[in-house]
Motif scaffolding. Structure first.
Motif, PDB file in Angstrom:
ATOM      1  N   UNK A   1      68.183  69.163  50.496  1.00 20.29           N
ATOM      2  CA  UNK A   1      68.161  68.473  49.193  1.00 20.29           C
ATOM      3  C   UNK A   1      67.697  67.015  49.282  1.00 20.29           C
ATOM      4  N   UNK A   2      67.735  66.411  50.466  1.00 19.32           N
ATOM      5  CA  UNK A   2      67.278  65.017  50.593  1.00 19.32           C
ATOM      6  C   UNK A   2      65.878  64.919  51.206  1.00 19.32           C
ATOM      7  N   UNK A   3      65.207  66.059  51.375  1.00 19.24           N
ATOM      8  CA  UNK A   3      63.889  65.976  52.029  1.00 19.24           C
ATOM      9  C   UNK A   3      63.005  64.981  51.289  1.00 19.24           C
ATOM     10  N   UNK A   4      62.223  64.246  52.060  1.00 18.19           N
ATOM     11  CA  UNK A   4      61.472  63.096  51.534  1.00 18.19           C
ATOM     12  C   UNK A   4      60.725  63.383  50.236  1.00 18.19           C
ATOM     13  N   UNK A   5      60.998  62.608  49.208  1.00 17.76           N
ATOM     14  CA  UNK A   5      60.275  62.767  47.933  1.00 17.76           C
ATOM     15  C   UNK A   5      58.925  62.052  47.968  1.00 17.76           C
ATOM     16  N   UNK A   6      58.728  61.205  48.988  1.00 10.44           N
ATOM     17  CA  UNK A   6      57.479  60.437  49.060  1.00 10.44           C
ATOM     18  C   UNK A   6      56.459  61.053  49.994  1.00 10.44           C
ATOM     19  N   UNK A   7      56.736  62.276  50.481  1.00 12.16           N
ATOM     20  CA  UNK A   7      55.845  62.838  51.511  1.00 12.16           C
ATOM     21  C   UNK A   7      54.423  63.082  50.998  1.00 12.16           C
ATOM     22  N   UNK A   8      54.277  63.384  49.686  1.00 14.53           N
ATOM     23  CA  UNK A   8      52.918  63.607  49.179  1.00 14.53           C
ATOM     24  C   UNK A   8      52.154  62.288  49.158  1.00 14.53           C
ATOM     25  N   UNK A   9      52.878  61.227  48.813  1.00 15.39           N
ATOM     26  CA  UNK A   9      52.255  59.890  48.824  1.00 15.39           C
ATOM     27  C   UNK A   9      51.792  59.584  50.251  1.00 15.39           C
ATOM     28  N   UNK A  10      52.680  59.812  51.210  1.00 15.89           N
ATOM     29  CA  UNK A  10      52.348  59.491  52.608  1.00 15.89           C
ATOM     30  C   UNK A  10      51.132  60.307  53.050  1.00 15.89           C
TER      31      UNK A  10
END
Ligand code: HEM
Length: 353
Positions: A299-308
């Motif tokens: 549930x805490x997996x990075x929400x910014x990974x697409x940005x990165x």
């Protein structure tokens, strides 16, 4: 915990391994946090649900289409300008540290002034997850001032009208999140989205410099760019570790862990666990790195990974067009942090295509 199986199991069992007592070493059931806790990374369900949903919608791949195009053009301009000046440069100082800071604060909608505070703030937040060593105590005296600057940049009236920040305030106006949550979620973007990408991009480019055959392979088959970034995040794990706190007595592989214990999950070690990965220490674009825990899991997996990923692919696209080979051209230097693993300096020489 250092093995893939246990780290993965703990990350996906938020009921037994909570984030609300802090995701660093210090335990907020007994210690005072250095700043008001994050309303997403340091929150558990049900509080985590609405903040996570709001930020996910804004950072979802579909929502990032226009930005992605702009970032490809920005990366092209940066690389063109750099290679027009020199073929000897520093991967960190001239590229990995420049590109995210050029585009991400604009995407949030932050004012121009004071942006030099962004990296020190993020760096301190990640240092503070570890023990209160020199890295923490030396930066601490400047933090009240920098934290006040960050808080001031999260106010609605200073943000541009179309950035992630404004979109979070719009979510608050719709009632998706509370008005208090909007500035704290913007602070989360500032904390989690700057230094991580600098370090991730630096790891990726350095791994290519150290593995020239993989660079040649990727140039022949640009579809491998996405694999390359995830493989770099697996192998170098910019976020090396993260803590949880047990909410119940629990036994892990025959070891008893009492309720209320801090548990260190070593993402970097899980990402090189030979039980899970063949040849775990090699940078290999033929492998499928999916399932790595470099962006966390559950549930805490990075929400910014697409940005990165978008940032990395913009820079790789620009470089791959123009650069035939990259080689390390001098001594590399590490930048020490209690949570992050990255480079301070990586001098390289490139041969143009
Ligand atoms: C969560 C790593 C980039 C925002 C996480 C977690 C990891 C991580 C390991 C999970 C923490 C946990 O389980 O407690 C990384 C790496 C990045 C990166 C390696 C770059 C290479 C970003 C970016 C942003 C961002 C660019 C913002 C745009 C967040 C937020 C969370 C998070 C808000 C908390 C999510 C939640 O708790 O639901 N990141 N991150 N990250 N990341 Fe990233």
């Amino acid at each position: 915990m250092g093995r893939y199986e246990q780290v993965h199991a703990a990350l996906t069992n938020w009921q037994a391994f909570e984030s609300g007592a802090g995701v660093g070493l210090s335990n907020w059931r007994t210690e005072k946090p250095w700043r008001p806790p994050s309303v997403v990374a340091e929150a558990d369900p049900p509080h985590h649900d609405s903040t996570r949903d709001a930020i996910m919608k804004i950072l979802a791949p579909r929502a990032l289409g226009k930005l992605a195009k702009d970032w490809v053009a920005d990366a092209d301009e940066l690389v063109e300008d750099l290679l027009g000046r020199t073929t000897d440069f520093d991967l960190m100082k001239d590229l990995a540290r420049v590109f995210p800071l050029r585009i991400f604060p604009d995407a949030i909608g932050l004012p121009q002034e004071g942006r030099e505070n962004l990296l020190p703030y993020s760096e301190h937040a990640f240092n503070s997850f570890g023990p209160p060593n020199d890295l923490v105590t030396q930066a601490a005296p400047r933090m009240p001032e920098i934290a006040a600057w960050v808080a001031a940049q999260c106010r609605r009236e200073v943000l541009t009208e179309d950035g992630f920040g404004a979109q979070l305030y719009a979510a608050a106006d719709r009632g998706d999140i509370t008005q208090d949550h909007a500035p704290l979620l913007i602070r989360s973007l500032i904390t989690a989205g700057v230094d991580t990408t600098v370090i991730g991009l630096g790891a990726l480019l350095t791994l290519f410099a150290q593995n020239p055959e993989q660079w040649a392979h990727m140039r022949q088959d640009p579809a491998l760019m996405r694999t390359a970034f995830d493989e770099a995040v697996r192998l170098d794990s910019p976020v090396q570790m993260i803590f949880r706190t047990t909410t119940q007595d629990i036994e892990v592989e025959g070891t008893f862990i009492p309720e209320g214990s801090k548990v260190l999950l070593v993402l970097a070690s899980a990402n090189r666990d030979p039980r899970r990965w063949d040849e775990p220490d090699s940078f290999d674009l033929k492998r499928d790195p999916s399932g790595h825990v470099g962006f966390g899991m559950g549930i805490h997996q990075c929400v910014g990974q697409h940005i990165a990923r978008l940032e990395a692919s913009a820079v790789l696209t620009a470089l791959a067009k123009r650069v035939e080979t990259i080689e390390i051209a001098g001594p590399v230097e590490r930048r020490l942090n209690n949570t992050l693993r990255g480079w301070e300096s990586v001098p390289v020489r490139v041969r143009l295509a």
